[in-house]
Scaffold this active site. Structure first.
Site, PDB file in Angstrom:
ATOM      1  N   GLU A   1       1.136  -1.358   0.069  1.00 45.27           N
ATOM      2  CA  GLU A   1       0.090   0.100   0.566  1.00 45.27           C
ATOM      3  C   GLU A   1       0.817   0.762   0.071  1.00 45.27           C
ATOM      4  OE1 GLU A   1      -3.064  -0.067   3.283  1.00 45.27           O
ATOM      5  OE2 GLU A   1      -3.571   1.634   2.187  1.00 45.27           O
TER       6      GLU A   1
ATOM      7  N   HIS B   1      -9.089  -3.557  10.106  1.00 47.63           N
ATOM      8  CA  HIS B   1      -9.365  -2.736   8.492  1.00 47.63           C
ATOM      9  C   HIS B   1      -9.394  -4.432   7.784  1.00 47.63           C
ATOM     10  CE1 HIS B   1      -7.533   0.467   7.630  1.00 47.63           C
ATOM     11  NE2 HIS B   1      -6.546   0.431   8.139  1.00 47.63           N
TER      12      HIS B   1
ATOM     13  N   GLY C   1       3.575   2.471  11.084  1.00 48.21           N
ATOM     14  CA  GLY C   1       3.294   1.912  12.051  1.00 48.21           C
ATOM     15  C   GLY C   1       2.543  -0.009  11.874  1.00 48.21           C
ATOM     16  N   ALA C   2       1.759  -0.192  10.501  1.00 54.06           N
ATOM     17  CA  ALA C   2       1.632  -1.377  10.711  1.00 54.06           C
ATOM     18  C   ALA C   2       0.703  -1.523   9.367  1.00 54.06           C
ATOM     19  CB  ALA C   2       1.187  -2.390  11.752  1.00 54.06           C
ATOM     20  N   MET C   3       0.427  -2.781   8.245  1.00 61.31           N
ATOM     21  CA  MET C   3       0.077  -2.680   7.632  1.00 61.31           C
ATOM     22  C   MET C   3      -1.027  -4.075   7.638  1.00 61.31           C
ATOM     23  SD  MET C   3      -0.990  -1.794   4.323  1.00 61.31           S
ATOM     24  CE  MET C   3      -1.808  -2.621   3.402  1.00 61.31           C
TER      25      MET C   3
ATOM     26  N   HIS D   1      -6.737  -1.874  15.570  1.00 59.04           N
ATOM     27  CA  HIS D   1      -6.685  -1.118  13.992  1.00 59.04           C
ATOM     28  C   HIS D   1      -6.415  -1.835  12.872  1.00 59.04           C
ATOM     29  CE1 HIS D   1      -6.623   2.973  11.224  1.00 59.04           C
ATOM     30  NE2 HIS D   1      -5.858   1.733  10.630  1.00 59.04           N
ATOM     31  N   GLU D   2      -5.914  -2.406  12.654  1.00 60.36           N
ATOM     32  CA  GLU D   2      -5.031  -3.883  12.244  1.00 60.36           C
ATOM     33  C   GLU D   2      -5.754  -4.903  11.341  1.00 60.36           C
ATOM     34  OE1 GLU D   2      -3.224  -1.595   9.498  1.00 60.36           O
ATOM     35  OE2 GLU D   2      -2.225  -0.973  11.695  1.00 60.36           O
TER      36      GLU D   2
END
Ligand code: B3K
Ligand code: ZN
Length: 852
Positions: free
Chosen positions: A119, A299, A259-261, A295-296
């Protein structure tokens, strides 16, 4: 350079339904064979244009036939095939060099492990593809690698086969049953320790949870694993959303741009947001880990199952997912504190973005480099917009809207308009005016006048709204603003939710005596409020408002007003006796929510104040803040000490009441250190601490006060944590944020530390973000050295990692907001940068906007 526009969106001529990938991994030469099933989506379409960057193309086959170079064209950004049949199988082979990939986008190495970041548009660095989110395909991935070096070979979905190859390599195959855009693709190969767990979903399916971390670190992932279980359970209970694959994998890597994906079934995390225990992480780190893990995970539904049609719609998934993670954090930790945190982010960073050269609506209309739009506006203002819907529709109405959104769009790539339509249709509400929040940038100013009619026993509020022009957009219109208010009278409290939609609008309330009004309780709309109140009215709000956010807010307002008077009059700021008395009373018997108390007693930051001025009177603000600090420290010295001594620490646990007590102790220490004395107490606090939160509190107190102990203690800290980079980052940041003149000369020395690396974004951020964001005194030093230091770093980083360079340049961009001499220095620094050859699009877009 050509920006893309939302208005030019067109559905793709071709789509890809199925993808099969064979990766033969070697650090410097990885071979990838990619086979796509392509289908025309528009009658008569014959030209296929695939995106691709920095790829070495080895072969192109169409329906099994090798194409000659005359049958296709390759440019820096594309592969074009002119005579495409309506349906075809395309097979490509490319060669990649992950070891040379320092941009950390596409396939790269983090230490010796392979990992990917796709992304927004990173897949095109892995292979030629229709690299856009509205092309959704089923992915099968085969990873071929040396088994000794890479025992873990991971990709999205379910592992379906593992096969020994004669040459000592192994081939592992993964199938992801859910069609997805390529930005959610992930591959990881390395030698990790794995912490595993299980979660049984509400419908009774068992999901295996797997955390892949550096050798020896499995125990440090336990908190994250538990946080994941809490998030999975929360999403079932709150939204009825269940996980959909057999395994959920998280890989922690040290080299990561953010932060993260949320890659489908295989999240990749910055190790900073996975690894934690009481010795190596603070309460804030744990809070952040829980929120990012959440959060991840969230998603998976808001982002993956329903994704974005195009990147202009980014807030569709990010605003909504931030809102969901905020709700989750509010439920797991302190609701008021979480909300205050979010409000601070909006007021300091988002309002500043609106006021600067990068201003954009939560759905940007025009983008040169997509990576530049992962912003506080898209994320955090985006979440505020979702929150306003939640406020307007109520929790039940909002949930119905979410249910309809998933019922309609599961498996699709959709727009922000589709989301609002689901909310609208599920609730039978006309939200057309509300939609303006998506297209209009800028911070609305909401001005309020109140009056009381004693005869009629009526209290009247007159609201006027106005949004000033922003760098990207001249004309502004009225917005729909949900305004929560509370009226505080002697014998009654009234709460109302008002909907302000006109340029000017008034409301009347029957009340027996003139009330003190709380406007915008819970920060119910992301606006700048102008409602003048006296110190005594503000103190009434602080003491009596029902909403904690409003109480805190009134205190912030009180400080802001005092600072403004001091700046205007050039007289020293005098803390009013009532304020000192309030502090004294609250510190005498610390009780109730101590974290809230600590927050309530913390004056606004430099950034928060700066954002309220045009131009920013840097020196006057710093001086006023210093005057507040000194007076609170001196006049309340005995009170801070007494409060500190009452809060006797228990053996460390991450429990809310302990977190709260530590926060208040830290505040006390901060003021105790200010006197330059109390060395014994500080030393004792440092040495007796059984956790990193308490230790850092001492170091920060010493830093803020430039206490003589700072050097000694930071030296000890460096000795202790030299080998542990995540903890050492806190040392880098402390050093870089010390507000003394020498710091600007110390920075280059910090980069000579054996653990520092220009390739590692965490290290670079620890030094230079801390410098630019937490050291206003030195960063804005009158001689301009602070700006020059950052300029050099940005230019050095741009060829290495453009995303990182473009993040770091942000504190320099808003030169127009500063007084003449600083504005001139900033402008010079920016112009020199823009004159450089070969700038990345990332940096070019920001610099050119700043100077235009
Ligand atoms: N979606 C990613 C961010 C990707 C950033 C690309 N430059 C993390 C997140 O918001 O969850
Ligand atoms: Zn996100």
């Amino acid at each position: 350079r050509q920006a893309k526009r939302l208005a030019d969106y067109q559905a793709p001529d071709f789509t890809i339904t199925d993808v099969e990938l064979w990766f033969e991994l070697e650090p410097a030469t990885t071979l990838l064979t990619a086979r796509y099933q392509l289908k025309s989506q528009r009658k008569g379409a014959t030209e296929l244009v695939l995106d691709g960057q920095q790829l070495e193309l080895l072969s192109v086959k169409l329906n099994g036939q090798q194409l000659t170079p005359a049958q296709y064209q390759v440019t820096d950004d594309h592969l074009r095939i002119d005579q495409m049949p309506a349906q075809a199988e395309l097979e490509l082979q490319v060669r990649l060099n992950p070891a040379a990939n320092t941009a950390l986008e596409g396939l790269y190495l983090s230490d010796s492990a392979f990992c990917t970041q796709c992304e927004a548009e990173g897949f095109r660095r892995i292979c030629y593809y229709l690299d856009r989110p509205d092309v959704m395909a089923r992915f099968t991935t085969h990873i071929i690698a040396n088994q000794q070096r890479y025992p873990a070979l991971l990709s999205n979905g379910n592992k379906v086969a593992e096969q020994q190859l004669p040459d000592g390599r192994v081939q592992v195959s993964w199938v992801d049953p859910f069609p997805k855009p390529c930005y959610l693709f992930a591959l990881v190969a390395g030698d990790f320790d794995c912490l595993t767990g299980q979660y049984v979903t509400q419908s009774g399916r068992t999901v295996s949870l797997e955390f892949y971390v550096d050798k020896g670190n499995a125990a440090r992932a336990e908190f994250a694993l538990e946080a994941l279980k809490r998030a999975m359970c929360w999403d079932e209970q709150t939204y009825g959303l269940e996980y959909d694959l057999d395994s959920y994998m998280v890989v922690a890597v040290d080299f990561f741009n953010m932060g993260a994906m949320e890659n489908k079934g295989l999240n990749v995390f910055n190790s900073k947001y996975v690894l934690a225990d009481q010795q190596s992480a603070t309460d804030t780190d744990l809070y952040n880990i829980e929120s990012i893990i959440g959060h991840e995970y969230f998603h998976n539904w808001t982002g993956n199952r329903v994704t974005c049609r195009d990147w202009f719609q980014l807030s569709l998934k990010e605003g909504l997912t931030v809102f969901r993670d905020q709700q989750f954090s509010a439920d797991m930790a302190s609701a008021t504190l979480s909300r205050i945190d979010a409000v601070k982010t909006i007021r300091t960073h988002q309002f500043a973005e609106d006021a600067g050269p990068m201003a954009h609506p939560i759905r940007p209309a025009q983008v040169l480099e997509m990576n530049n739009f992962y912003t506080v506006t898209v994320y955090d203002k985006g979440a505020e917009v979702i929150r306003m819907l939640h406020t307007l529709l109520g929790a039940a109405g909002f949930r119905q809207g979410m249910d309809l959104y998933f019922a309609r769009h599961d498996g699709q790539a959709v727009t922000c308009d589709d989301f609002v339509s689901a909310m609208q249709d599920a609730n039978g509400r006309d939200l057309s005016l509300f939609r303006r929040w998506y297209s209009q940038s800028g911070t609305p100013e909401l001005t309020v006048q109140s009056s009381f009619d004693a005869e009629q026993q009526q209290f009247k509020l007159v609201f006027s709204q106005h949004t000033a022009a922003t760098a990207d957009q001249q004309d502004k219109r009225n917005l729909l603003l949900p305004v929560r208010i509370e009226l505080l009278a002697k014998n009654e409290k009234q709460q109302h939710l008002l909907v302000v939609s006109e340029e000017q609008q008034s409301f009347s309330f029957a009340v027996a005596e003139p009330p003190v009004a709380v406007i915008l309780a819970d920060f119910s709309a992301p606006v700048r409020l102008h409602y003048p109140q006296s110190v005594s009215q503000l103190l009434t709000v602080v003491q009596h408002a029902s909403d904690g956010v409003a109480r805190w807010d009134a205190m912030q307002q009180l400080w802001s007003d005092l600072v403004r008077q001091a700046v205007r009059s050039s007289e020293p700021l005098q803390v009013p006796a009532e304020v000192v008395a309030l502090y004294r009373a609250l510190l005498a018997t610390p009780e109730g929510d101590l974290a809230f108390l600590a927050e309530l007693l913390t004056p606004p930051s430099f950034d928060l104040l700066a954002e309220q001025y045009q131009p920013v009177p840097v020196d006057a603000l710093l001086q006023a803040l210093q005057q507040i600090r000194r007076q609170l420290a001196d006049e309340l010295a005995a009170d801070w000490l007494n409060c500190y001594q009452q809060l006797i620490p228990a053996p460390y646990a991450y429990r809310q009441e302990q977190v709260a007590a530590r926060a208040l102790r830290a505040l006390c220490l901060d003021y105790l250190a200010q006197s330059g004395q109390q060395a014994e107490l500080l030393l004792q606090a440092y040495q007796s601490a059984d956790n990193l939160t308490d230790q850092l509190a001492v170091l920060k107190a010493c830093r803020n006060a430039t206490h003589p102990l700072f050097e000694t203690l930071t030296a000890q800290f460096e000795q202790r944590w030299r080998e542990d980079v995540l903890v050492l980052d806190k040392w880098f940041a402390l050093k870089a944020s010390l507000p003394t003149k020498d710091t600007v000369y110390l920075l280059p020395h910090l980069t000579q530390h054996p653990q520092f690396s220009w390739q590692n974004p965490n290290r670079v951020r620890a030094v230079y973000m801390a410098f630019a964001q937490q050291n206003p005194t030195i960063f804005h030093a009158a001689d301009g050295k602070g700006y020059q230091v950052l300029q050099q770093v940005v230019l050095k980083l741009d060829p290495i990692n453009p995303q990182l360079a473009a993040r770091l340049v942000t504190p320099l961009l808003s030169w127009r907001r500063f007084e003449t001499h600083r504005a001139a220095q900033l402008k010079a620094v920016l112009s020199q940068m823009l004159a450089q050859q070969g700038l990345s699009n990332d940096l070019y877009e920001k610099l050119s906007k700043s100077l235009s």
